[in-house]
Design a protein around this motif. Structure first.
Motif, PDB file in Angstrom:
ATOM      1  N   LYS A  91       0.782  -1.172  -0.132  1.00 51.16           N
ATOM      2  CA  LYS A  91      -0.230  -0.028  -0.093  1.00 51.16           C
ATOM      3  C   LYS A  91       0.973   1.133  -0.035  1.00 51.16           C
ATOM      4  CE  LYS A  91      -4.182  -1.527   0.436  1.00 51.16           C
ATOM      5  NZ  LYS A  91      -5.332  -0.732  -0.454  1.00 51.16           N
ATOM      6  N   SER A 127      -3.197  -0.127   4.541  1.00 52.24           N
ATOM      7  CA  SER A 127      -2.743   1.143   4.710  1.00 52.24           C
ATOM      8  C   SER A 127      -2.323   1.904   6.307  1.00 52.24           C
ATOM      9  CB  SER A 127      -3.643   2.202   3.964  1.00 52.24           C
ATOM     10  OG  SER A 127      -4.139   1.811   2.690  1.00 52.24           O
ATOM     11  N   ASP A 177     -10.166  -1.657   8.041  1.00 53.49           N
ATOM     12  CA  ASP A 177     -11.182  -1.632   6.978  1.00 53.49           C
ATOM     13  C   ASP A 177     -12.608  -0.972   7.280  1.00 53.49           C
ATOM     14  OD1 ASP A 177      -9.136  -2.230   5.332  1.00 53.49           O
ATOM     15  OD2 ASP A 177      -9.808  -4.226   4.732  1.00 53.49           O
ATOM     16  N   THR A 196     -12.010   2.622   8.185  1.00 50.59           N
ATOM     17  CA  THR A 196     -11.511   3.669   7.327  1.00 50.59           C
ATOM     18  C   THR A 196     -12.339   3.262   5.822  1.00 50.59           C
ATOM     19  OG1 THR A 196      -9.892   2.091   6.442  1.00 50.59           O
ATOM     20  CG2 THR A 196      -9.206   3.449   8.237  1.00 50.59           C
ATOM     21  N   ASP A 241     -11.448   1.412   3.608  1.00 51.78           N
ATOM     22  CA  ASP A 241     -10.571   1.155   2.744  1.00 51.78           C
ATOM     23  C   ASP A 241     -10.567  -0.551   2.501  1.00 51.78           C
ATOM     24  OD1 ASP A 241      -8.277   1.138   0.901  1.00 51.78           O
ATOM     25  OD2 ASP A 241      -6.763   1.220   2.355  1.00 51.78           O
ATOM     26  N   ARG A 296      -3.548   7.542   7.644  1.00 53.09           N
ATOM     27  CA  ARG A 296      -4.326   6.997   6.708  1.00 53.09           C
ATOM     28  C   ARG A 296      -3.507   6.499   5.732  1.00 53.09           C
ATOM     29  NH1 ARG A 296      -7.456   7.684   9.823  1.00 53.09           N
ATOM     30  NH2 ARG A 296      -9.437   8.196   9.712  1.00 53.09           N
ATOM     31  N   THR A 297      -2.128   6.446   5.831  1.00 53.16           N
ATOM     32  CA  THR A 297      -1.125   5.890   4.796  1.00 53.16           C
ATOM     33  C   THR A 297       0.003   5.095   5.683  1.00 53.16           C
ATOM     34  OG1 THR A 297       0.602   7.402   4.473  1.00 53.16           O
ATOM     35  CG2 THR A 297      -1.458   7.804   3.248  1.00 53.16           C
TER      36      THR A 297
END
Length: 564
Positions: A14, A77, A282, A285, A287, A329-330
Motif C-alpha cells: 500500500k 494502509s 477496513d 476507514t 479502505d 491514513r497511509t
C-alpha cells in the motif's frame, strides 16, 4: 493466459500506491499519528518483551524493525506491526523448552510459512478460521497472561517459576507470605491510572501515564526514602540502548522438525491476528486491504526480526486503531512510529531501567482483561453444542497445555463437527408413486404431478454429495416396501458439488445395482457435477443416455428401458 495470471502471486504494498498521490497535508496527519502511536507502543513493547522472557530492548527492537517492514511492505494502509500480547504464552514456552536460539529459529520458520501463505494466496482462507476457536484461544491467552503477572504484581519472592498454569497457582499460594505491599500498591495504582486516564484526556495513553507517574514515584521512594521491596527493570535486566548487529542462525533438518509445530502456531496466530486487525481497520476507514500482500509482509518481518534478536511480529489491533483515531491514513504513519521508537531506544533507553516491574504487571493485567472478551465468551456459550465444544476445548487446552495443541486440536475438532453438520443437512428421500412439481423450479410443466412407473424408484439428494451419503442410500432402500425395482432414478438437482468420496460412493451404488440387475439413471445433474462424472468415466459405466438434464427426461428414459 488468464488462468495463469489468476495463479500468479500479486505483491502490492500500500505504501507505493499511497506515495503516488501523497501531499503535505496527508504527511502532517501521518506524522502526528505516528508520533502518538510510537509513544503508545513504548510501554507495550517493553512489557510484551519482558513477559515473553526476553530483555525489554528486544521488545522495542521487534516494534522498530518489524513495525517498519510491515508498514513498508504491507497490504493495509493503516496497519501497525509489532509484538502483541497473543504471542507472550507461545514465546515464553518456546524459550523455556528450546532457549533463545530455538525462538529465533521458530520465528524465522514462521516467517517463511507466512510468506508461503501469501504466495499461495491463502489470505482469504485464513479469515475463515471458526470464530469459537479465535475467541477460545484469545480468552485462554488472556487468562495465561494474567497468571504470569501475579508474581510481579504482588512482588512475590519465587526462586523457580514452573511453566504450567496449575503449578503456577500452587507456587503463588505457597509464596503468598512473601508479598511486597509497595509492589501491590504500585500495581493497583498503575491499573487505576490506565483505566482513569482516558476519562481525563483521550490524547494521553493510559499505559504511558501509569509508567511515567509510577516510575517517578518509585525513583523518589527508592533513592531518597530508602524504600525496599520494589523491583525495577534495572534490577532484573541489563539495558542495551543500541541496535544489535545481525547474528548467524544455524538451521539443520533436526531443528526444523523439532521447532516446526511451534513455527506453525506462530504463523497461524500471526496470520489470524494481522488479518483480523486489517479487517477491523477496513471497517473504520472504508479502505480495503490486500490480505496476501499483508501475509507476505508479515512473513518478511518475521524472517528479518529474529536475526536481530527480536520476537514474533504481527498486526496490533489496539495500536492500529490508535493510528486511525489520530489521523493516520497511509503506511507513512507506521514508518514514523518505528522511527520514534528507534529514537526513544537510542536516547532514552537507559531511563527504562527505573520502571517498576509491578507497574508493567499492571499494564499487562489491563491488556489481559481487554483480550479476554469475556462478554463474547459468555454469549458463545448459548450457541449450538458443537460451537461450545470447540470454544471450551480450545480455551482449556490453551490454558492447561499450550497454544500449539489448542490450535491444532481446535481446528481438527471444528472441521470434524462442521463435516458432521453438513452431513446431517444432506437428505436422501425416496418416491415410488408420483412427484409433486408445484415447487420444482427445475423445469416448467403443465401438470403439477408426474407419475412414477411401476418398477421405478426415485431417490433425491438434497445437499452436498460427499462421504456419509452411501449409508443414507442404504437406509432409504430398506424403508421401501416391496421387491427390488428395475430402475433407480437419482435426482441430483439440489447437489451443489460432489467430492471424490461422493463419486466413489456413487460408483459403488451403481456397481451394486448392476449386480442386482437394476439400472441407474441420473437426473438434474448440474454442469460442475456432470464434468466430474465425465472425467471419471461414469458416463461410460452408466451410459450417456442415462445421465439426464431433468426429471421428465429421466422418467421418459425409464419408460423406454422398461418397454425395451
Amino acid at each position: 493466459m488468464k488462468e495463469k495470471s489468476k495463479l500468479r502471486p500479486e505483491f502490492r504494498p500500500k505504501l507505493f500506491a499511497a506515495l503516488r498521490t501523497y501531499s503535505k497535508e496527508r504527511f502532517a496527519g501521518d506524522l502526528m499519528a505516528g508520533i502518538i502511536v510510537g509513544i503508545v507502543a513504548l510501554p507495550l513493547a517493553i512489557a510484551f518483551g519482558i513477559a515473553s522472557g526476553v530483555s525489554p530492548e528486544k521488545g522495542l527492537i521487534t516494534a522498530i524493525i518489524g513495525g517498519f517492514i510491515v508498514s513498508m511492505l504491507g497490504g493495509s494502509s493503516v496497519q501497525i506491526g509489532g509484538p502483541t500480547g497473543a504471542f507472550i504464552v507461545i514465546v515464553y514456552g518456546i524459550i523455556q523448552n528450546f532457549g533463545i536460539e530455538g525462538l529465533t529459529i521458530a520465528t524465522l520458520l514462521a516467517g517463511v510459512l507466512l510468506l508461503l501463505m501469501g504466495l499461495m494466496r491463502l489470505g482469504t482462507v485464513i479469515k475463515f478460521i471458526p470464530y469459537p476457536i479465535i475467541v477460545g484461544f484469545t480468552s485462554g491467552i488472556a487468562l495465561t497472561i494474567f497468571t504470569t503477572q501475579i508474581k510481579d504484581l504482588l512482588g512475590l519472592t519465587i526462586d523457580h517459576m514452573p511453566g504450567d498454569f496449575l503449578s503456577k497457582w500452587v507456587v503463588y499460594a505457597e509464596s503468598i507470605t512473601t508479598i511486597s505491599w509497595p509492589a501491590v500498591v504500585v500495581g493497583l495504582v498503575s491499573i487505576a491510572l490506565i483505566v482513569l486516564t482516558p476519562r481525563v484526556s483521550k490524547r494521553v495513553p493510559g499505559s504511558l501515564a501509569a509508567i511515567v507517574v509510577m516510575t517517578i514515584v518509585a525513583y523518589i521512594l527508592r533513592e531518597h526514602f530508602g524504600l525496599t521491596g520494589l523491583e525495577t527493570i534495572g534490577d532484573r535486566f541489563q539495558i542495551n540502548a543500541s541496535l544489535p548487529t545481525p547474528t548467524r542462525i544455524a538451521i539443520n533438518p533436526e531443528t526444523i522438525n523439532l521447532l516446526l509445530p511451534s513455527a506453525f502456531t506462530i504463523a497461524m496466530l500471526g496470520a489470524i491476528e494481522s488479518l483480523l486487525s486489517a479487517t477491523v481497520a477496513d471497517g473504520v476507514t472504508g479502505d480495503r486491504h490486500d490480505s496476501n500482500t499483508e501475509l507476505m509482509a508479515q512473513g518478511a518481518a518475521n524472517i528479518i526480526v529474529p536475526l536481530f534478536g527480536g520476537i514474533p511480529v504481527t498486526g496490533a489491533i489496539a495500536r492500529t486503531m490508535t493510528n486511525i483515531n489520530n489521523g493516520g491514513r497511509t503506511p507513512v504513519a507506521g514508518l514514523v512510529h518505528a522511527i520514534v521508537l528507534l529514537l526513544i531506544l537510542l536516547f532514552l533507553g537507559p531511563l527504562t531501567r527505573h520502571i517498576p516491574m509491578a507497574c508493567l504487571a499492571g499494564v499487562l493485567v489491563v491488556v489481559a482483561y481487554n483480550m479476554s472478551e469475556w462478554r463474547t465468551f459468555r454469549s458463545l456459550l448459548k450457541n449450538p453444542r458443537s460451537d461450545v465444544a470447540v470454544l471450551l476445548s480450545t480455551f482449556f487446552l490453551t490454558v492447561i497445555f499450550d497454544l500449539t495443541i489448542a490450535i491444532e486440536i481446535g481446528l481438527l475438532l471444528a472441521m470434524v463437527l462442521f463435516m458432521r453438520r453438513i452431513s446431517e443437512t444432506t437428505r436422501v428421500s425416496v418416491t415410488t408413486d408420483h412427484i409433486d412439481l408445484s415447487d420444482e423450479g427445475e423445469i416448467h410443466h403443465d401438470d403439477e404431478h408426474l407419475d412414477v412407473p411401476r418398477g421405478v424408484e426415485v431417490y433425491e439428494i438434497d445437499g452436498p454429495f460427499f462421504f456419509g451419503i452411501a449409508n443414507k442410500f442404504d437406509e432409504c432402500m430398506k424403508q421401501v416396501a416391496g421387491g427390488k425395482p428395475a430402475i433407480r432414478i437419482i435426482r441430483m438437482r439440489k447437489v451443489p458439488f460432489m467430492d471424490s468420496t461422493g463419486l466413489h460412493n456413487l460408483e459403488s451404488l451403481c456397481r451394486l445395482s448392476r449386480r442386482e440387475g437394476i439400472t441407474v439413471v441420473l437426473s438434474g445433474v448440474n454442469d460442475n457435477v456432470r464434468a466430474m462424472l465425465l472425467r471419471s468415466g461414469m458416463d461410460t459405466q452408466l451410459g450417456a443416455d442415462n445421465i439426464c438434464s431433468n426429471i421428465q427426461e429421466a422418467l421418459t428414459r425409464s419408460r423406454a428401458l422398461l418397454e425395451g
